[in-house]
Design an enzyme around this catalytic site. Sequence first.
Site, PDB file in Angstrom:
ATOM      1  N   CYS A 158       0.705  -1.184   0.134  1.00 42.81           N
ATOM      2  CA  CYS A 158      -0.056   0.038   0.057  1.00 42.81           C
ATOM      3  C   CYS A 158       0.827   1.260  -0.071  1.00 42.81           C
ATOM      4  O   CYS A 158       0.282   2.390  -0.037  1.00 42.81           O
ATOM      5  CB  CYS A 158      -0.839   0.071   1.185  1.00 42.81           C
ATOM      6  N   CYS A 200      -3.864   8.156   6.130  1.00 41.70           N
ATOM      7  CA  CYS A 200      -2.586   8.022   6.712  1.00 41.70           C
ATOM      8  C   CYS A 200      -2.400   8.382   8.183  1.00 41.70           C
ATOM      9  O   CYS A 200      -1.778   7.709   8.945  1.00 41.70           O
ATOM     10  CB  CYS A 200      -1.558   9.053   6.179  1.00 41.70           C
ATOM     11  N   CYS A 208       4.179   8.474   2.275  1.00 38.31           N
ATOM     12  CA  CYS A 208       4.208   9.651   1.608  1.00 38.31           C
ATOM     13  C   CYS A 208       4.088  11.083   2.632  1.00 38.31           C
ATOM     14  O   CYS A 208       4.702  10.658   3.834  1.00 38.31           O
ATOM     15  CB  CYS A 208       2.745   9.833   0.951  1.00 38.31           C
ATOM     16  N   ASP A 237       2.844   2.438   2.620  1.00 42.83           N
ATOM     17  CA  ASP A 237       3.111   2.928   3.908  1.00 42.83           C
ATOM     18  C   ASP A 237       3.326   2.056   5.230  1.00 42.83           C
ATOM     19  O   ASP A 237       2.623   1.154   5.317  1.00 42.83           O
ATOM     20  CB  ASP A 237       2.105   4.215   4.172  1.00 42.83           C
TER      21      ASP A 237
END
Lengths: 394, 149
Positions: free
Chosen positions: B33, B104, B60, B35
């Site tokens: 994915c 996130c 990110c 992360d």
Amino acid sequence: MTKRVYADHSATTPLKKEVLDAMVPYLTENFGNASSIYLEGRESKKAIETAREQVAKAIGAQSNEIYFTGSGTEADNWAIKGVAYALAEKGKHIITSAVEHHAVLHTVKALEKEGFKVTYLPVDEYGMVSAEDVKNAITDETILITIMFANNEIGTIMPIEEIGKIAREKGIIFHTDAVQAVGMEEIDVEKMNIDLLSLTAHKFYGPKGIGALYIRKGVKIKRFIEGGAQEKNKRAGTENVAGIVGLGKAIELATTDIAGKKEKLSKLRDFYIKEVMERIPFTRLNGHPTKRMASNANISFEFIEGESLLLMLDMKGISASSGSACTSGSLDPSHVLLAIGLPHEIAHGSLRVTFGDSSTMEDAKYIADSLVEIVTRLRDMSPLYEDAVKSGRV
Amino acid sequence: MYSEKVMDHFTNPRNVGEIEDANAVGNVGNPKCGDIMKIYMKINDESEVIEEVKFKTFGCGAAVATSSMATEMVKGKTIEEALAVTNLAVAEALDGLPPVKMHCSNLAQEAIHSAIADYYNRKGIDPTGIVGCNGCCEACHGHHDEEEE
């Protein structure tokens, strides 16, 4: 302010001064509607026809085979749907590749929902479509082959001439999305047996919002936008005269010295690739080592994520792009990088640098220097790098 | 696209690193994915205060910034207080995240829960009742299913 180094010429390019100068009169004093019969209209009409000749000449076509559109995406949509609908009674099979731009992929996907059958040819590790695969995929039902000229992400140049030859021998219409290739590669629709070709001005220093579709004389295609009689009744809507004039001028300039441009750009590209690959471990060049666009360098950096890389480059004044999920707006990384067999985590850490007219050796050096610093920094905070160190891989 | 606070925490992330003798380690997310966050804590057994916290994140800008902010928010807090830090609170402390990046902030919350669950597991205590189930299986090392059943 930090100086800016623009290295995203495959995304778009700045408008050339000469192109702007050619366009301005058609935004101001020569504003006539090209469909009007009085002087102002005739002036606009004349300008459009001059541009049509410029576009035709650049790709080895006749001017009556060039149709202006609102974008490269529109040209792709029109070429594919227009042929599919015109030939649906003959067959419903379309051949394309796994690495096409979304303007092509999403269009054939939409046709699949309407009952068309689509073959998505795989590519090799360099992103290359095999002409042999194209040949083997052809059935009695095949009505269209659509394969891009050059890949926008990894720069791989497809065997267009070979595919064109096969398509012609089998009597199948061949479309190529040449949005990245125009002005970067020599194109001759006659020699290459191309029946339809999409292009857009903003990739070669022309304005945004104007594209064109080359349609070989005799190719059956449905009209795409209903309305007035513009573009020989095939694409309605008052012509974007200034945009068309800009496209004409830009394509003329972009195709005057392709060899010279390729020589200059490939020097920059090769220097940059060598610098980065030699100085940063755990990197991988994506795309073909030699059959690639002179402007394109796509490199994956293991253990780091692309968006973080772009943000840090931006802070250093560098504009580039990535195939990471975070920049694609979905959870998956680029379909092109997955198609060449990259694992997800490596695809997430890719960086596309594309050089252009304004790029210099200093730019290439500056980007490489910045990357050495940024990649080290991001790896230092990456748990994947930590794991690699602990397992002795690094 | 990102707030100034996000950019600040992305550019100068707080608490990056490892803790050699950590007694609580959480590892969430997956490379597919894009992360992954690993969080290290040193928790005082007497006071249950998180005395030290460090992280490493692959991800990110938003993933790095939420990791940094979340570690700031739990440092010096008790386990109970740390468990009350929600993903929304982390996002708010960063002056918000773009809608596509809200997921996130889950990463940071899950990492905190995962580390605390690890702390109890190491002590031979079933963490399910304390850490609770936040829907993330890794946070309670697979106890999620059992709790559901």
